[in-house]
Write a protein that holds these residues in place. Structure first.
Motif, PDB file in Angstrom:
ATOM      1  N   GLY A   1       0.782  -1.230   0.000  1.00  0.00           N
ATOM      2  CA  GLY A   1       0.000   0.000   0.000  1.00  0.00           C
ATOM      3  C   GLY A   1       0.807   1.271   0.000  1.00  0.00           C
ATOM      4  O   GLY A   1       0.238   2.371   0.055  1.00  0.00           O
ATOM      5  N   ASP A   2       2.151   1.169  -0.076  1.00  0.00           N
ATOM      6  CA  ASP A   2       2.982   2.369  -0.057  1.00  0.00           C
ATOM      7  C   ASP A   2       3.013   3.031  -1.431  1.00  0.00           C
ATOM      8  O   ASP A   2       2.881   2.364  -2.465  1.00  0.00           O
ATOM      9  N   ALA A   3       3.221   4.343  -1.429  1.00  0.00           N
ATOM     10  CA  ALA A   3       3.585   5.060  -2.659  1.00  0.00           C
ATOM     11  C   ALA A   3       5.084   4.875  -2.819  1.00  0.00           C
ATOM     12  O   ALA A   3       5.868   5.299  -1.969  1.00  0.00           O
ATOM     13  N   VAL A   4       5.505   4.212  -3.896  1.00  0.00           N
ATOM     14  CA  VAL A   4       6.901   3.799  -4.039  1.00  0.00           C
ATOM     15  C   VAL A   4       7.615   4.620  -5.105  1.00  0.00           C
ATOM     16  O   VAL A   4       7.099   4.809  -6.211  1.00  0.00           O
ATOM     17  N   LEU A   5       8.802   5.086  -4.750  1.00  0.00           N
ATOM     18  CA  LEU A   5       9.718   5.729  -5.684  1.00  0.00           C
ATOM     19  C   LEU A   5      10.851   4.747  -5.954  1.00  0.00           C
ATOM     20  O   LEU A   5      11.590   4.371  -5.042  1.00  0.00           O
ATOM     21  N   HIS A   6      10.975   4.310  -7.218  1.00  0.00           N
ATOM     22  CA  HIS A   6      12.013   3.336  -7.601  1.00  0.00           C
ATOM     23  C   HIS A   6      12.634   3.805  -8.916  1.00  0.00           C
ATOM     24  O   HIS A   6      12.236   3.379  -9.991  1.00  0.00           O
ATOM     25  N   PRO A   7      13.622   4.707  -8.847  1.00  0.00           N
ATOM     26  CA  PRO A   7      14.202   5.304 -10.047  1.00  0.00           C
ATOM     27  C   PRO A   7      15.509   4.627 -10.473  1.00  0.00           C
ATOM     28  O   PRO A   7      16.017   3.723  -9.802  1.00  0.00           O
ATOM     29  N   MET A   8      16.065   5.101 -11.582  1.00  0.00           N
ATOM     30  CA  MET A   8      17.348   4.599 -12.083  1.00  0.00           C
ATOM     31  C   MET A   8      18.025   5.693 -12.880  1.00  0.00           C
ATOM     32  O   MET A   8      17.363   6.515 -13.514  1.00  0.00           O
ATOM     33  N   GLY A   9      19.351   5.698 -12.842  1.00  0.00           N
ATOM     34  CA  GLY A   9      20.122   6.665 -13.614  1.00  0.00           C
ATOM     35  C   GLY A   9      21.488   6.109 -13.946  1.00  0.00           C
ATOM     36  O   GLY A   9      21.730   4.902 -13.826  1.00  0.00           O
ATOM     37  N   TRP A  10      22.398   7.011 -14.344  1.00  0.00           N
ATOM     38  CA  TRP A  10      23.683   6.579 -14.880  1.00  0.00           C
ATOM     39  C   TRP A  10      24.807   7.456 -14.332  1.00  0.00           C
ATOM     40  O   TRP A  10      24.774   8.675 -14.465  1.00  0.00           O
ATOM     41  N   ASP A  11      25.786   6.828 -13.738  1.00  0.00           N
ATOM     42  CA  ASP A  11      26.976   7.507 -13.232  1.00  0.00           C
ATOM     43  C   ASP A  11      27.951   7.617 -14.406  1.00  0.00           C
ATOM     44  O   ASP A  11      28.881   6.819 -14.544  1.00  0.00           O
ATOM     45  N   ALA A  12      27.750   8.632 -15.256  1.00  0.00           N
ATOM     46  CA  ALA A  12      28.217   8.559 -16.634  1.00  0.00           C
ATOM     47  C   ALA A  12      29.510   9.307 -16.949  1.00  0.00           C
ATOM     48  O   ALA A  12      30.056   9.149 -18.036  1.00  0.00           O
ATOM     49  N   PHE A  13      29.994  10.144 -16.039  1.00  0.00           N
ATOM     50  CA  PHE A  13      31.292  10.775 -16.244  1.00  0.00           C
ATOM     51  C   PHE A  13      32.394   9.813 -15.807  1.00  0.00           C
ATOM     52  O   PHE A  13      32.140   8.825 -15.141  1.00  0.00           O
ATOM     53  N   GLY A  14      33.640  10.133 -16.186  1.00  0.00           N
ATOM     54  CA  GLY A  14      34.752   9.362 -15.644  1.00  0.00           C
ATOM     55  C   GLY A  14      35.773   8.941 -16.675  1.00  0.00           C
ATOM     56  O   GLY A  14      35.568   9.042 -17.885  1.00  0.00           O
ATOM     57  N   LEU A  15      36.878   8.440 -16.167  1.00  0.00           N
ATOM     58  CA  LEU A  15      38.024   8.086 -16.984  1.00  0.00           C
ATOM     59  C   LEU A  15      37.764   6.974 -18.001  1.00  0.00           C
ATOM     60  O   LEU A  15      38.286   7.024 -19.113  1.00  0.00           O
ATOM     61  N   PRO A  16      36.983   5.925 -17.679  1.00  0.00           N
ATOM     62  CA  PRO A  16      36.775   4.866 -18.666  1.00  0.00           C
ATOM     63  C   PRO A  16      36.208   5.379 -19.989  1.00  0.00           C
ATOM     64  O   PRO A  16      36.633   4.946 -21.062  1.00  0.00           O
ATOM     65  N   ALA A  17      35.239   6.298 -19.918  1.00  0.00           N
ATOM     66  CA  ALA A  17      34.662   6.844 -21.155  1.00  0.00           C
ATOM     67  C   ALA A  17      35.691   7.662 -21.918  1.00  0.00           C
ATOM     68  O   ALA A  17      35.760   7.606 -23.154  1.00  0.00           O
ATOM     69  N   GLU A  18      36.503   8.422 -21.201  1.00  0.00           N
ATOM     70  CA  GLU A  18      37.533   9.222 -21.870  1.00  0.00           C
ATOM     71  C   GLU A  18      38.573   8.323 -22.531  1.00  0.00           C
ATOM     72  O   GLU A  18      38.989   8.562 -23.669  1.00  0.00           O
ATOM     73  N   ASN A  19      38.982   7.266 -21.837  1.00  0.00           N
ATOM     74  CA  ASN A  19      39.942   6.331 -22.419  1.00  0.00           C
ATOM     75  C   ASN A  19      39.365   5.626 -23.634  1.00  0.00           C
ATOM     76  O   ASN A  19      40.052   5.411 -24.637  1.00  0.00           O
ATOM     77  N   ALA A  20      38.082   5.246 -23.540  1.00  0.00           N
ATOM     78  CA  ALA A  20      37.429   4.589 -24.680  1.00  0.00           C
ATOM     79  C   ALA A  20      37.345   5.531 -25.870  1.00  0.00           C
ATOM     80  O   ALA A  20      37.531   5.121 -27.030  1.00  0.00           O
ATOM     81  N   ALA A  21      37.064   6.808 -25.598  1.00  0.00           N
ATOM     82  CA  ALA A  21      36.986   7.794 -26.670  1.00  0.00           C
ATOM     83  C   ALA A  21      38.336   7.964 -27.353  1.00  0.00           C
ATOM     84  O   ALA A  21      38.424   8.079 -28.582  1.00  0.00           O
ATOM     85  N   ILE A  22      39.420   7.981 -26.555  1.00  0.00           N
ATOM     86  CA  ILE A  22      40.764   8.094 -27.119  1.00  0.00           C
ATOM     87  C   ILE A  22      41.080   6.871 -27.973  1.00  0.00           C
ATOM     88  O   ILE A  22      41.596   6.993 -29.096  1.00  0.00           O
ATOM     89  N   ALA A  23      40.758   5.684 -27.436  1.00  0.00           N
ATOM     90  CA  ALA A  23      41.073   4.450 -28.165  1.00  0.00           C
ATOM     91  C   ALA A  23      40.275   4.321 -29.460  1.00  0.00           C
ATOM     92  O   ALA A  23      40.774   3.798 -30.464  1.00  0.00           O
ATOM     93  N   ARG A  24      39.023   4.819 -29.482  1.00  0.00           N
ATOM     94  CA  ARG A  24      38.144   4.639 -30.641  1.00  0.00           C
ATOM     95  C   ARG A  24      38.035   5.892 -31.507  1.00  0.00           C
ATOM     96  O   ARG A  24      37.350   5.873 -32.520  1.00  0.00           O
ATOM     97  N   ASN A  25      38.667   6.974 -31.035  1.00  0.00           N
ATOM     98  CA  ASN A  25      38.590   8.249 -31.751  1.00  0.00           C
ATOM     99  C   ASN A  25      37.143   8.689 -31.946  1.00  0.00           C
ATOM    100  O   ASN A  25      36.704   9.048 -33.042  1.00  0.00           O
ATOM    101  N   VAL A  26      36.376   8.628 -30.836  1.00  0.00           N
ATOM    102  CA  VAL A  26      34.974   9.052 -30.867  1.00  0.00           C
ATOM    103  C   VAL A  26      34.748  10.052 -29.749  1.00  0.00           C
ATOM    104  O   VAL A  26      35.573  10.202 -28.844  1.00  0.00           O
ATOM    105  N   ASP A  27      33.633  10.751 -29.796  1.00  0.00           N
ATOM    106  CA  ASP A  27      33.276  11.686 -28.741  1.00  0.00           C
ATOM    107  C   ASP A  27      32.798  10.895 -27.521  1.00  0.00           C
ATOM    108  O   ASP A  27      31.940  10.013 -27.646  1.00  0.00           O
ATOM    109  N   PRO A  28      33.336  11.171 -26.312  1.00  0.00           N
ATOM    110  CA  PRO A  28      32.924  10.394 -25.139  1.00  0.00           C
ATOM    111  C   PRO A  28      31.443  10.540 -24.818  1.00  0.00           C
ATOM    112  O   PRO A  28      30.828   9.623 -24.266  1.00  0.00           O
ATOM    113  N   GLY A  29      30.851  11.700 -25.167  1.00  0.00           N
ATOM    114  CA  GLY A  29      29.421  11.873 -24.937  1.00  0.00           C
ATOM    115  C   GLY A  29      28.599  10.951 -25.809  1.00  0.00           C
ATOM    116  O   GLY A  29      27.635  10.318 -25.343  1.00  0.00           O
TER     117      GLY A  29
END
Length: 878
Positions: free
Chosen positions: A84-112
Motif C-alpha cells: 500500500g505504499d507510494a513507491v519511488l524506484h528510479p534509475m540513472g547513470w553515473d556517466a562521467f569518468g576516466l573509462p569513457a575518456e579512455n574509450a573515446a581516445i582508443a576509438r577516436n569518438v566523442d565520449p558523450g
C-alpha cells in the motif's frame, strides 16, 4: 463440501507451450502502456517508500552483478507497492569518468556519443529483466540538465566555505606530462599508458572540507541501525578518530624553532629516542645540516617516486636518513636526533612522529634497522622483567624509567603527562583524524567542469548561478597527453571576469565523479525541476532513502561522501534530513566457476578444458585449480545475462539469483541450479493448469473476490491443512521480506506452498482453492513478475497482479486441532503421538502414559519422574 474440481485442465495456458520470451515481452509492453511503474502522487496519509539501487556506470554491457543488485531492489519495491505504499524506484547513470575518456581516445569518438550509446544499450538490457523502474525520472550525470546542478551545489559549498583550492601531491607522468589517477599507476609505480616511473608533484587542487564533519560522520553511525555493522566499522576506521596529545619539541640550538608531533601515547614520552619528519615536511630543508644535504636530497628524490601505499605497506622495510639536526625532549631535556623516513606522511597529523621503538611496531623495526636506542618505559602487566621479549609492547601496563611518573598506569600517565606538559606550555590534548579533506580535482576532460573563474584582479571568482551550466566543449583533441585537455582549449578557457569584466580564465580541472554520485538520490525526488536542483519540500517527503542496495566495495568512498554531502546541504538549509539512507543492503558478488594454473597464475577458459574431472592447462599440461571467483572477462568465468534470459527467461534468471544465496553473501553460479528454477516455474504452470473454474449462475468466480472470511468450522481436514499451509507461507514470507531481507528463504517458502497445493486443489471447495491460489500468485509476484501476471490473468483476476494487496494472515487458519507430541524415555526419542493442540499439561501426561510407546519402553514400571513441555514433548524417566 460444496464444489470440487476435476483434475482436467480448462486453462488457456499450457506448460507445454511456455514461451518465456513471448510472455515477458508481451507483459512488459502492457506495463509500459499502463504506466504501471510511474511514481504515484502520494495520498495524504499514504506511506512513502524510496527504494534505490546504486546507479551503474554505463559500460554498455550488463553483467550478473548488475542483475543481482537491481533485482533485489525490484523485489523490495514491488512488495512495498503491494503493502500500500507510494513507491519511488528510479534509475540513472553515473556517466562521467576516466573509462569513457579512455574509450573515446582508443576509438577516436566523442565520449558523450559513446556514453549515450552505452546508456541506450544498457537500458534495453535492464528492460528485459522486468524491473519496475520509473524511467520518467532517469538521470545521466554527464548530461547538462544534471551537471548544471552539480555545479550549482559546488557553488553552495564554496559559499559555505567548504570548497577551497590548495597545493597537493599528485601522480605525475613525466613522459605524457599529465596527472594520473591512483588507478592509472601500476603496482611498480609506472604509468599505465607510457610506462614511465610516476613522480609525486605539488599542484594546485580543489578540496572539500569533509574533515569539518568528521565528528558528525563518526558519531551518527550509531543512528544507522539499518546498516551492516561491517560497513559502519569500515567507515569509523576510515575516519580514524584518535584521542591524544600534541607535544612540542624545540630544535636544539634554535630558540624559536619548534617541531610539533601528535601522539596517542603521551605516556611513552620518556621512551622517545628519535624524531621523524615526513620527507615533504617544510622544516626538512631548513634543518638539514650541510654534511647531510646530499643524502637527504637523494632520499627525498627516491621517496617522491613512491605511492602512499608503497610507503606505508607493513611488509616493506622502513627506510630513512638523519638530517643532522637535534630536538629536545621536553619531558626530560634529552637531545634526540631528527630523521626523515618513508613511513611518515606529510598530510597525516603534523607530518612529524616521535619514535618510541619499545612501544610501537613501526618504530621498533626502524630503530632495529638503524641501530637507534630502544628504551622500555611501560612494563608489561604481571611481569617483573624490564624487557619485552625482543619486540615492541604496544599494550597497557605500568610506567617505568619515567621519572616522577613511574608506577602510574598507562591511562593515568596519559592524563598526567599531558596535564604536566600543558602547565609548562609544551603539550595540549588533541583529537586527530585519519580522514583527509576530499580532493575533487581531476585533470581530465570527461567530468563536470568546476564553475570557477581565475581573475588576476579579483582572484577566485565563482561563475554566477544564472550562467550555469559551464558546458564541456565538444569535438576536442583527446590524445591523453600534455596535461588537462580543457587547458588546451583557449577559446573555452578565456572569458571575462564576472566582477570586473577584465580578461580572465576558467578553471580547467573537472570534478571527481564521486561529486556527481553524492547527491543523485536527491535529484530523483524532483527530477524535472528547472529552477533548482530539487525542491526542499519534495525532498523532505521522500528522503531519506528507505532501502539502498549496492556492493560492499562502496562502503567507504561513495557512502561516506554521500553522507557528507547530505550533512553539508542540511547545514545550507537545502534539505531537512541529515542522513541519506535509512537501510543499506550490501549484496555479495556473483562468482563463476574458474580454472587457474597455480604455477603461473594464468586463467584458462572453460571451453579449453577437455576433462572436467582432471582439468589441465591445454598448453603446459599443468593441473588446474578449480575455484569460484568474481566473474571477470580476464578470468573467462563470466555469464552473459542476455544468454540466460534468451534460454530461460527473465523470471528464471531472477528466481535463481535470488534463491541461490542470502543477498549479502557471495553467490556461486551453477547452470544446474538455473535449470532447477526453470523447472520450478514449470511446476507452477502445471499447478495453475490443474485448476478448473466452477460454473455458477453468475459465471466464473473471480479470484479477486476471495478476500472473504472463510468459516473454518465447516472445513474438512484437507481444507484446514491447505489453509494452514497458505497462511504459514504468508507469515514466513512476510517476515523474510521485512527488516533483514532474506529473499532465498522466501523463495524456499514459495516452493513449500506449491508442494502443499500440488495434487490437492481438486479435493477442496472452490473458495479454499481460490484463496490458496490467490495467495500463491501474489506472494510470487515480486520474484517472477511476468509469470505471476499471466497466472492472475488466467485465474480471472481483476487488474494487474502488481496492483493487488499483499496477503494478510488469518490467525485462525494457523490453529492446529492436533499436534505431534514427542515421547522420550530416559531423554531419548522413542516416537510421537497425535494429541489435541489445546491439551493441558495433565492431559498430555495422561496421553503419554497410556500410549503404546510408554507400554513398550517402560515395561510395566511406573516412571519416577515425568517432564512435560506443552506443545512439544513428554519425557518419561523410569
Amino acid at each position: 463440501m460444496t464444489e470440487s474440481f476435476p483434475s482436467t485442465s480448462a486453462s488457456s495456458h499450457s506448460s507445454a507451450r511456455y514461451d518465456p520470451i513471448e510472455l515477458e515481452t508481451r507483459w512488459q509492453k502492457e506495463w509500459l502502456r499502463q504506466g504501471l511503474d510511474r511514481t504515484p502522487v502520494a495520498e495524504t496519509n499514504q506511506k512513502r517508500f524510496y527504494a534505490l539501487s546504486m546507479f551503474p556506470y554505463p559500460s554498455g554491457k550488463l553483467h550478473m552483478g548488475h542483475v543481482r543488485n537491481y533485482v533485489i531492489t525490484d523485489v523490495i519495491a514491488r512488495v512495498q507497492r503491494m503493502r500500500g505504499d507510494a513507491v519511488l524506484h528510479p534509475m540513472g547513470w553515473d556517466a562521467f569518468g576516466l573509462p569513457a575518456e579512455n574509450a573515446a581516445i582508443a576509438r577516436n569518438v566523442d565520449p558523450g556519443d559513446w556514453t549515450d550509446q552505452n546508456i541506450a544499450q544498457m537500458r534495453a538490457q535492464l528492460d528485459r529483466l522486468g524491473l519496475s523502474i520509473d524511467w520518467d525520472r532517469q538521470q545521466a550525470t554527464c548530461h547538462q540538465d544534471y551537471y548544471r546542478w552539480t555545479q550549482w551545489l559546488f557553488l553552495e559549498l564554496f559559499a559555505g566555505g567548504l570548497a577551497y583550492q590548495k597545493e597537493a601531491t599528485v601522480n605525475w607522468d613525466p613522459v605524457d606530462k599529465t596527472v594520473l589517477a591512483n588507478e592509472q599507476v601500476d603496482g611498480e609505480g609506472r604509468s599505465w599508458r607510457s610506462g614511465a616511473l610516476v613522480e609525486q608533484r605539488q599542484l594546485k587542487q580543489w578540496f572539500l572540507r569533509i574533515t569539518d564533519y568528521a565528528d558528525a560522520l563518526i558519531d551518527d553511525l550509531d543512528e544507522l541501525t539499518g546498516w551492516p555493522e561491517r560497513v559502519r566499522t569500515m567507515q569509523a576506521n576510515w575516519i580514524g578518530r584518535s584521542h591524544g596529545a600534541e607535544i612540542k619539541f624545540r630544535v636544539a640550538g634554535q630558540t624559536n624553532s619548534i617541531i610539533t608531533v601528535f601522539t596517542t601515547r603521551p605516556d611513552t614520552l620518556h621512551g622517545a629516542s628519535y624524531l621523524v619528519l615526513a620527507p615533504e615536511h617544510p622544516l626538512v630543508e631548513a634543518l638539514t645540516s650541510p654534511e647531510q644535504r646530499i643524502a637527504v636530497t637523494a632520499f627525498c628524490d627516491l621517496i617522491s617516486q613512491l605511492s602512499v601505499k608503497e610507503r606505508t605497506a607493513e611488509d616493506q622495510p622502513k627506510r630513512g636518513v638523519p638530517i643532522g639536526a637535534q630536538v629536545i625532549n621536553p619531558v626530560n631535556g634529552e637531545s634526540l636526533p631528527v630523521w626523515i623516513a618513508d613511513y611518515v606522511l606529510a598530510d597525516y597529523g603534523s607530518g612529524a612522529v616521535m619514535g618510541v621503538p619499545a612501544h610501537d611496531e613501526r618504530d621498533f623495526i626502524f630503530a632495529r634497522s638503524h641501530e637507534l636506542p630502544i628504551r622500555i618505559v611501560v612494563q608489561m602487566p604481571d611481569s617483573d622483567e624490564h624487557h619485552n621479549d625482543g619486540q615492541a609492547w604496544t599494550g597497557a601496563g605500568v610506567l617505568i624509567n619515567s621519572g616522577a611518573f613511574n608506577g602510574l598506569s598507562t591511562e593515568e600517565a596519559k592524563v598526567a603527562i599531558t596535564t604536566h606538559g600543558a602547565s609548562k606550555g609544551w603539550a595540549q590534548s588533541k583529537v586527530q583524524y585519519r580522514l583527509r579533506d576530499w580532493l575533487i580535482s581531476r585533470q581530465r576532460y570527461w567530468g563536470c567542469p568546476i564553475p570557477i573563474i581565475h581573475c588576476a584582479s579579483c582572484g577566485i571568482v565563482p561563475v554566477p548561478q544564472e550562467d550555469l551550466p559551464v558546458t564541456l566543449p565538444r569535438d576536442i583533441d583527446l590524445s591523453g597527453k600534455g596535461g588537462s585537455p580543457l587547458a588546451q582549449e583557449q577559446d573555452w578557457v578565456q572569458v571575462l571576469c564576472p566582477c570586473c569584466q577584465k580578461s580572465a580564465s576558467r578553471e580547467t580541472d573537472t570534478m571527481d565523479t564521486f561529486m556527481c554520485s553524492s547527491w543523485y538520490y536527491l535529484r530523483f525526488a524532483d527530477p524535472l525541476n528547472t529552477k533548482r536542483p530539487f525542491d526542499k519540500d519534495i525532498v523532505d517527503e521522500w528522503l531519506p532513502v528507505d532501502q539502498y542496495v549496492g556492493g560492499i566495495e562502496h562502503a567507504i568512498l561513495h557512502l561516506l561522501y554521500a553522507r557528507f554531502f547530505t550533512k553539508a546541504l542540511h547545514d545550507r538549509n537545502l534539505i531537512s534530513v541529515k542522513e541519506p539512507f535509512n537501510r543499506l543492503l550490501t549484496q555479495g558478488m556473483v562468482q563463476g566457476l574458474t580454472y587457474r594454473n597455480t604455477k603461473n597464475g594464468s586463467y584458462i577458459s572453460p571451453e579449453l578444458v577437455t576433462d572436467e574431472g582432471d582439468p589441465r592447462d591445454p598448453e603446459s599440461g599443468d593441473k588446474l585449480e578449480i575455484l569460484f571467483e568474481k566473474m571477470s572477462k580476464s578470468k573467462y568465468n563470466g555469464v552473459d545475462p542476455a544468454v540466460v534470459i534468451d534460454r530461460y527467461g527473465a523470471d528464471t534468471a531472477r528466481m535463481f539469483i535470488l534463491f541461490k544465496a542470502p543477498p549479502e553473501k557471495d553467490l556461486e553460479w551453477d547452470d544446474a541450479d538455473v535449470e532447477g528454477q526453470f523447472r520450478f516455474l514449470q511446476r507452477l504452470i502445471r499447478l495453475i493448469d490443474s485448476f478448473v473454474w466452477p460454473k455458477t449462475e453468475e459465471g466464473n468466480i473471480s479470484i479477486s473476490s476471495t478476500n472473504l472470511i472463510i468459516d473454518s468450522a465447516n472445513l474438512s481436514e484437507e481444507e484446514l491443512n491447505m489453509r494452514r499451509a497458505t497462511h504459514m507461507a504468508i507469515e514466513a514470507i512476510t517476515e523474510d521480506l521485512s527488516g533483514d531481507i532474506q529473499l532465498n528463504t522466501a523463495i524456499s517458502e514459495l516452493m513449500k506452498l506449491s508442494n502443499s497445493l500440488s495434487g490437492h486443489l481438486d479435493k477442496v471447495r472452490s473458495e479454499v482453492a481460490l484463496e490458496a491460489l490467490s495467495v500463491l500468485v501474489r506472494l510470487m509476484a515480486p520474484f517472477a513478475p511476468h509469470l505471476a501476471e499471466e497466472f492472475w490473468l488466467n485465474l480471472h483476476g481483476e487488474g494487474s497482479i502488481h496492483q493487488q494487496s499483499w496477503p494478510v494472515i488469518d490467525p485462525s487458519a494457523l490453529l492446529l486441532e492436533t499436534i505431534d507430541l514427542v515421547i522420550q524415555v530416559k531423554g531419548k526419542v522413542r516416537g510421537t503421538i497425535q494429541v489435541p493442540a489445546n491439551a493441558d499439561k495433565t492431559k498430555l501426561e495422561e496421553l503419554a502414559l497410556t500410549s503404546d510407546i510408554a507400554a513398550k519402553w517402560l515395561e510395566g514400571q511406573p516412571p519416577r519422574r515425568i517432564i512435560v513441555v506443552p506443545g512439544k514433548l513428554v519425557n518419561l524417566v523410569p
